[in-house]
Each structure stands twice: as C-alpha cells, then as structure tokens.
Scaffold this active site. Structure first.
Site, PDB file in Angstrom:
ATOM      1  N   ASN A 137      12.708  30.371  23.019  1.00  0.00           N
ATOM      2  CA  ASN A 137      11.396  30.793  23.523  1.00  0.00           C
ATOM      3  C   ASN A 137      11.549  31.302  24.959  1.00  0.00           C
ATOM      4  OD1 ASN A 137       8.883  30.628  24.908  1.00  0.00           O
ATOM      5  ND2 ASN A 137       8.073  29.313  23.284  1.00  0.00           N
ATOM      6  N   ASP A 153      10.146  19.735  23.248  1.00  0.00           N
ATOM      7  CA  ASP A 153       9.256  20.002  22.133  1.00  0.00           C
ATOM      8  C   ASP A 153       7.863  19.836  22.693  1.00  0.00           C
ATOM      9  OD1 ASP A 153       9.155  20.736  19.300  1.00  0.00           O
ATOM     10  OD2 ASP A 153       7.932  18.932  19.158  1.00  0.00           O
ATOM     11  N   TYR A 175      -0.566  29.482  23.164  1.00  0.00           N
ATOM     12  CA  TYR A 175      -2.017  29.285  23.276  1.00  0.00           C
ATOM     13  C   TYR A 175      -2.542  29.552  24.690  1.00  0.00           C
ATOM     14  CZ  TYR A 175      -1.272  27.034  18.748  1.00  0.00           C
ATOM     15  OH  TYR A 175      -0.911  26.783  17.446  1.00  0.00           O
ATOM     16  N   ASP A 176      -1.691  30.049  25.581  1.00  0.00           N
ATOM     17  CA  ASP A 176      -2.111  30.288  26.973  1.00  0.00           C
ATOM     18  C   ASP A 176      -3.388  31.120  27.095  1.00  0.00           C
ATOM     19  OD1 ASP A 176      -0.079  28.780  28.035  1.00  0.00           O
ATOM     20  OD2 ASP A 176       1.167  30.461  28.659  1.00  0.00           O
ATOM     21  N   HIS A 190       2.170  20.928  31.581  1.00  0.00           N
ATOM     22  CA  HIS A 190       2.825  19.836  30.867  1.00  0.00           C
ATOM     23  C   HIS A 190       4.343  19.981  30.933  1.00  0.00           C
ATOM     24  CE1 HIS A 190       2.104  23.395  28.570  1.00  0.00           C
ATOM     25  NE2 HIS A 190       2.856  23.012  27.567  1.00  0.00           N
ATOM     26  N   ARG A 191       4.821  21.229  30.795  1.00  0.00           N
ATOM     27  CA  ARG A 191       6.278  21.454  30.809  1.00  0.00           C
ATOM     28  C   ARG A 191       6.829  21.223  32.210  1.00  0.00           C
ATOM     29  NH1 ARG A 191       5.919  25.486  28.391  1.00  0.00           N
ATOM     30  NH2 ARG A 191       6.112  24.419  26.418  1.00  0.00           N
ATOM     31  N   PHE A 222       2.566  32.588  27.061  1.00  0.00           N
ATOM     32  CA  PHE A 222       2.883  32.674  25.629  1.00  0.00           C
ATOM     33  C   PHE A 222       1.990  31.690  24.881  1.00  0.00           C
ATOM     34  CE2 PHE A 222       5.130  28.660  24.928  1.00  0.00           C
ATOM     35  CZ  PHE A 222       5.432  28.287  26.223  1.00  0.00           C
TER      36      PHE A 222
END
Ligand code: IMP
Length: 199
Positions: A13, A73, A156-157, A182-183, A154
C-alpha cells in the site's frame, strides 16, 4: 556517516508506505519497501484480529528476506454498523474492489441511520526480526460523512472527518494526517520501542 539500519515495511500500500517512511525520517533506520526489493508477494491475511494479521504479514516477509520487518494491519470500525468493516476494511465491497467502491458501500449502508456516523480507525503495528517481536496500537476517532471530499491519502480518507476537525483526512496533507492518525500513533510508539530496545 554510519550506515542506516534497514527495516523492510511489509506492505504493498503506497499510501501507508509514504506515511511510515516519514515517521522514520531523521532516525538511524531506513525503511525499505517491497517495491524497492522488487517483489510484492500476495499474503493471505486469514487472522481474525488486527494483531494476528499484522504478524502474518511481518512473518511472511521475514521468512523470505531474513531481515527486520515492520508491518501493520488497520481498518475502520463504524458504530452504527456494529464495528464493520473492521478487519475486512480493504475488501469490504468484494474481491478486487476499489477504494471508491468501499466508500460508496459504507455511505449507502449508513443512509438509514441518523448523523453523526461515529467511527474510528484502528492500526496495529508490529516489528519482527526473527527473535524479537514488538506490537503497538493506534486509534483515530471521528465520523463518516455521506460525500467524498479531498484528493489526498487513500482508502476511507475522503469520507472520514477526525474528531475536532472540519476537513476529511483526504483534505489534509501527510504531515497533518501524521499528527493525529491511528497509523502515526502506532508507528511512533513502535519506533520508540525499536530505538530503546536497540533493535
Ligand atoms: P490492510 O492493508 O489489511 O491493513 O487494510 C486496511 C484497509 O483499511 C485499507 O485498505 C483501507 O481501506 C482502510 N484503511 C486503513 N488505514 C486507513 C487510513 O489511514 N485511511 C483510510 N483508509 C484506511
């Protein structure tokens, strides 16, 4: 200058890759992508949890390259949809679906519910080097809106507005998204564990 320590990021990704490369900028670690290694294998993510799936990815890539690996994930949990799409966020609208297909499916499923459509992103980040394993989580609360807004990012942004903001994540640049996502939360914590553990 000392050589950077290389860590492979087990993802295909490119959105995730850009975000995580930025997080490790300025450290002694160099994040190598599967694209740079010339091989982005398909990995079957058959775990039921974010943690199980992130470790499946890290271990699969470690087994091929025998070098330190990070993986994540992540997914989206929508309250009115009982936590869906959850760990199935990537293929919510079916095999080979596009991000737009997923977003349209979510918007149509939420039509019958009142706003706000509360949701949160979840990310589990993992480090694995064959011996040591470190795990960190991050969360981003917000809401789903019923239109697409913005061009960046990318997944659901374009339909996700973080709590306390007016713009969607797609209306922000990477630096802004990395201040709250979150990431970013998961990988900033993982980065500290890697650095302090001298991994
Ligand atoms: P994964 O590659 O199995 O972790 O799939 C995660 C899926 O969740 C992505 O394909 C996106 O659809 C969604 N997702 C995860 N993180 C984000 C994000 O930061 N923005 C938008 N969508 C995301």
């Amino acid at each position: 200058m000392t050589k950077p320590k290389q860590i492979i990021f087990a993802t295909g990704n490119k959105g995730k890759l850009a975000e995580v490369k930025k997080i490790f900028e300025g450290t002694e670690y160099e994040i190598i992508s599967l694209y740079e290694l010339g091989d982005v294998p398909e990995i079957i993510e058959d775990g039921n949890t974010f943690e199980a799936n992130s470790f499946i990815k890290a271990k699969a890539i470690y087994d091929i390259h025998k070098k330190p690996v990070i993986a994540d994930d992540s997914g989206l949990e929508i309250e009115q949809l009982d936590g869906r799409p959850g760990v199935y966020a990537a293929r919510y609208a079916g095999e080979n679906c596009t991000y737009d297909d997923n977003n349209r499916k979510v918007i149509s499923e939420l039509e019958e519910f009142h706003e706000p459509h509360k949701a949160r992103f979840v990310c589990c980040a993992v480090y694995y080097d064959g011996q040591n394993k470190e795990v960190s989580f991050g969360y981003l609360p917000g809401k789903i809106i019923n239109e697409f807004r913005g061009q960046n990012g990318f997944g659901y942004d374009p339909i996700f507005v973080p709590e306390g903001f007016k713009q969607t994540l797609s209306e922000m640049n990477i630096e802004e998204k990395n201040k709250m996502s979150h990431r970013a939360e998961a990988f900033n914590e993982l980065k500290e564990k890697i650095i302090s553990g001298h991994l």
